[in-house]
Design a protein around this motif. Sequence first.
Motif, PDB file in Angstrom:
ATOM      1  N   VAL A 188     -13.918 113.417  -8.913  1.00 46.28           N
ATOM      2  CA  VAL A 188     -13.762 112.555  -7.736  1.00 46.28           C
ATOM      3  C   VAL A 188     -13.423 111.149  -8.207  1.00 46.28           C
ATOM      4  O   VAL A 188     -13.618 110.795  -9.371  1.00 46.28           O
ATOM      5  N   THR A 189     -12.926 110.333  -7.302  1.00 49.10           N
ATOM      6  CA  THR A 189     -12.697 108.938  -7.637  1.00 49.10           C
ATOM      7  C   THR A 189     -14.035 108.200  -7.630  1.00 49.10           C
ATOM      8  O   THR A 189     -14.943 108.514  -6.862  1.00 49.10           O
ATOM      9  N   TYR A 190     -14.133 107.214  -8.491  1.00 48.62           N
ATOM     10  CA  TYR A 190     -15.365 106.434  -8.565  1.00 48.62           C
ATOM     11  C   TYR A 190     -15.682 105.800  -7.215  1.00 48.62           C
ATOM     12  O   TYR A 190     -16.834 105.782  -6.778  1.00 48.62           O
ATOM     13  N   GLY A 191     -14.656 105.294  -6.536  1.00 44.16           N
ATOM     14  CA  GLY A 191     -14.890 104.659  -5.243  1.00 44.16           C
ATOM     15  C   GLY A 191     -15.386 105.628  -4.195  1.00 44.16           C
ATOM     16  O   GLY A 191     -16.205 105.274  -3.348  1.00 44.16           O
ATOM     17  N   GLN A 192     -14.882 106.865  -4.227  1.00 50.29           N
ATOM     18  CA  GLN A 192     -15.372 107.877  -3.291  1.00 50.29           C
ATOM     19  C   GLN A 192     -16.856 108.116  -3.482  1.00 50.29           C
ATOM     20  O   GLN A 192     -17.592 108.353  -2.526  1.00 50.29           O
ATOM     21  N   PHE A 193     -17.321 108.006  -4.705  1.00 52.92           N
ATOM     22  CA  PHE A 193     -18.716 108.291  -5.017  1.00 52.92           C
ATOM     23  C   PHE A 193     -19.617 107.068  -4.870  1.00 52.92           C
ATOM     24  O   PHE A 193     -20.758 107.185  -4.434  1.00 52.92           O
ATOM     25  N   TYR A 194     -19.084 105.890  -5.218  1.00 51.25           N
ATOM     26  CA  TYR A 194     -19.927 104.689  -5.240  1.00 51.25           C
ATOM     27  C   TYR A 194     -19.346 103.502  -4.473  1.00 51.25           C
ATOM     28  O   TYR A 194     -19.932 102.422  -4.491  1.00 51.25           O
ATOM     29  N   GLY A 195     -18.204 103.666  -3.776  1.00 53.84           N
ATOM     30  CA  GLY A 195     -17.534 102.507  -3.200  1.00 53.84           C
ATOM     31  C   GLY A 195     -17.685 102.321  -1.713  1.00 53.84           C
ATOM     32  O   GLY A 195     -16.900 101.588  -1.101  1.00 53.84           O
ATOM     33  N   GLY A 196     -18.683 102.941  -1.103  1.00 54.55           N
ATOM     34  CA  GLY A 196     -18.822 102.872   0.346  1.00 54.55           C
ATOM     35  C   GLY A 196     -19.045 101.482   0.894  1.00 54.55           C
ATOM     36  O   GLY A 196     -18.783 101.217   2.075  1.00 54.55           O
ATOM     37  N   LEU A 197     -19.530 100.553   0.070  1.00 55.76           N
ATOM     38  CA  LEU A 197     -19.723  99.168   0.507  1.00 55.76           C
ATOM     39  C   LEU A 197     -18.568  98.269   0.081  1.00 55.76           C
ATOM     40  O   LEU A 197     -18.619  97.060   0.288  1.00 55.76           O
ATOM     41  N   ASP A 198     -17.535  98.870  -0.531  1.00 56.01           N
ATOM     42  CA  ASP A 198     -16.385  98.101  -1.015  1.00 56.01           C
ATOM     43  C   ASP A 198     -15.092  98.541  -0.329  1.00 56.01           C
ATOM     44  O   ASP A 198     -14.029  98.551  -0.942  1.00 56.01           O
ATOM     45  N   GLY A 202     -13.947 105.501   6.288  1.00 58.43           N
ATOM     46  CA  GLY A 202     -13.001 105.949   7.292  1.00 58.43           C
ATOM     47  C   GLY A 202     -11.655 106.342   6.708  1.00 58.43           C
ATOM     48  O   GLY A 202     -11.548 106.812   5.566  1.00 58.43           O
ATOM     49  N   LEU A 203     -10.588 106.131   7.480  1.00 58.28           N
ATOM     50  CA  LEU A 203      -9.252 106.513   7.059  1.00 58.28           C
ATOM     51  C   LEU A 203      -8.831 105.779   5.791  1.00 58.28           C
ATOM     52  O   LEU A 203      -8.207 106.362   4.893  1.00 58.28           O
ATOM     53  N   ASN A 204      -9.183 104.498   5.700  1.00 55.27           N
ATOM     54  CA  ASN A 204      -8.830 103.735   4.504  1.00 55.27           C
ATOM     55  C   ASN A 204      -9.462 104.349   3.261  1.00 55.27           C
ATOM     56  O   ASN A 204      -8.813 104.470   2.212  1.00 55.27           O
ATOM     57  N   GLY A 205     -10.708 104.770   3.383  1.00 51.45           N
ATOM     58  CA  GLY A 205     -11.377 105.409   2.250  1.00 51.45           C
ATOM     59  C   GLY A 205     -10.707 106.710   1.865  1.00 51.45           C
ATOM     60  O   GLY A 205     -10.535 107.005   0.678  1.00 51.45           O
ATOM     61  N   TYR A 206     -10.314 107.491   2.867  1.00 53.01           N
ATOM     62  CA  TYR A 206      -9.657 108.766   2.573  1.00 53.01           C
ATOM     63  C   TYR A 206      -8.327 108.546   1.862  1.00 53.01           C
ATOM     64  O   TYR A 206      -8.014 109.223   0.872  1.00 53.01           O
TER      65      TYR A 206
END
Length: 504
Positions: A188-198, A202-206
């Motif tokens: 997985v991408t690091y942000g997918q795992f730990y980037g929810g506050l960055d 939503g769609l941008n995260g996907y």
Amino acid sequence: MLKILGKIGLLVAALAVSAVWLVVLRLKDVPLPLLAAYGLLLVGLVAGLLWPGVLGRASTRRRVLAFLGVPVGLGTLGLYLAVVYYVTDLPVLLALAAAGCLAWAATTVLHGHRAASQTRRAFLTGGAGLVLGVLSGLSVSWVERHRRDALTRSDQPRQAAMRAEGKRSRIADGTVRVFPIHTGDTIVTYGQFYGGLDGWEGLNGYLRTLVDKTQIAVPVYAYLIDHPRHGPMLVDTGVNWEQAHDHDGYYDHNHMVSRLLTQRDEYQMAPEQDLRVHLARLGYDAKEITTVFLTHVHDDHAGGLRYLPRASVVMDRRDWEQGVLYPYSFDLVKDNLSFPAFTSGPFGAFPAGQDHFGDGSLILLPIPGHSPGHMSVLLRLETGSVLFMGDTLYTLPHLATDQVRQTTIGGADTVHQMEAARRIQNLLAADPRTVPLFAHDNTRYQSELVAAAFAQGTPGEAGLRELRTHLESVLTPDWRLRPGHAPRFVPPASGTGVGQVEFR
């Protein structure tokens, strides 16, 4: 004016399709410089076909096709064959080639070309089309045989792991046992795992998960419960062998979009990590599993259902009706589904729960957010309780929800997920003998402490206390991270590939 507007509309549509295709190629790890050059060719081709004059006064659409269309066509075919092609595409590609040949031959004949050379070309092209059509039909059985043979070869190490020495004897002494089962890793991408506050929400995260290449490998855990009254059960089932070793073929049971928008190496599984091998090494058979409690229907939790056709699968009805993305994982159990009503009344901080067996031994708790019907499972042991978290919180540090968060769906779903996280915090705070067990924890809490405490399936009072002590060394009473436990991405030494996570 209408003609200009029509061309602008065609340009926008073509560029949108091209953008999607470029995202797919980026997802497949095509280097950015190559993508940029290819993208410029695509833009030039589309613009040149709509307005040939932009490439010079002497330009015509035929010249545009010759100088831009041919390189784009060859580039598209090359990129497709290099990064997207899978053996099951062969019959389709042959059929398309056959259709193209036959269409060209038919067009030549219908236009009444009488020159001998034209007639000969039409005859040869039509013959080639017929041959390609026959090969397309014949290749279907060859492709299936090739897939089966490849799976058989890849399955041989797993069979060897199943027969290897060191199997345990099953212990039946009236004690509830819990065994963590590591069913491989997911990339997985690091942000997918730990980037929810960055911004990963939503769609941008996907979309960022599709193009971001700061990747890490995280474990995928299921849990075996051996209950003296209710038999052997599972909480989640992890991924299966085909997902890891025949990824494109497995997801072709649905549609090519699944294959295009996932990575063929998203799952990694060693032979000894296969669910069936784990169960056999612990002294169990997959056919003995009576019940599966599915925290949610995402495929890294449901893949192992392919091995458990006799089990009753317990899940929240909302997940079944709204959350299933890959139905193929459920094909063998879709007649064995059970949906809890959550009518047993409040349970601690949770407004509703379900005492599944009616004896207080196992409580199902609805915690929607990560998926429409996500639920957690609370199991009571003689010396305390364990709470199976699913994916509401990925790791122990994720309990610090104001500092560490995975990507969330956004809107009301994020609100619900954070409400569920706070309820979990309250439940853990209210009972110091309850410990959390995660599906994807990549910290030493899972790999060392949980592994040691549940090595024999019975952590005992001392094992549960050690897990709680570690929890309190990572998190403050108000659910903040203590120094030294904040995650940080460490790029791979080579500059490409999978990175690491360190905690500071």
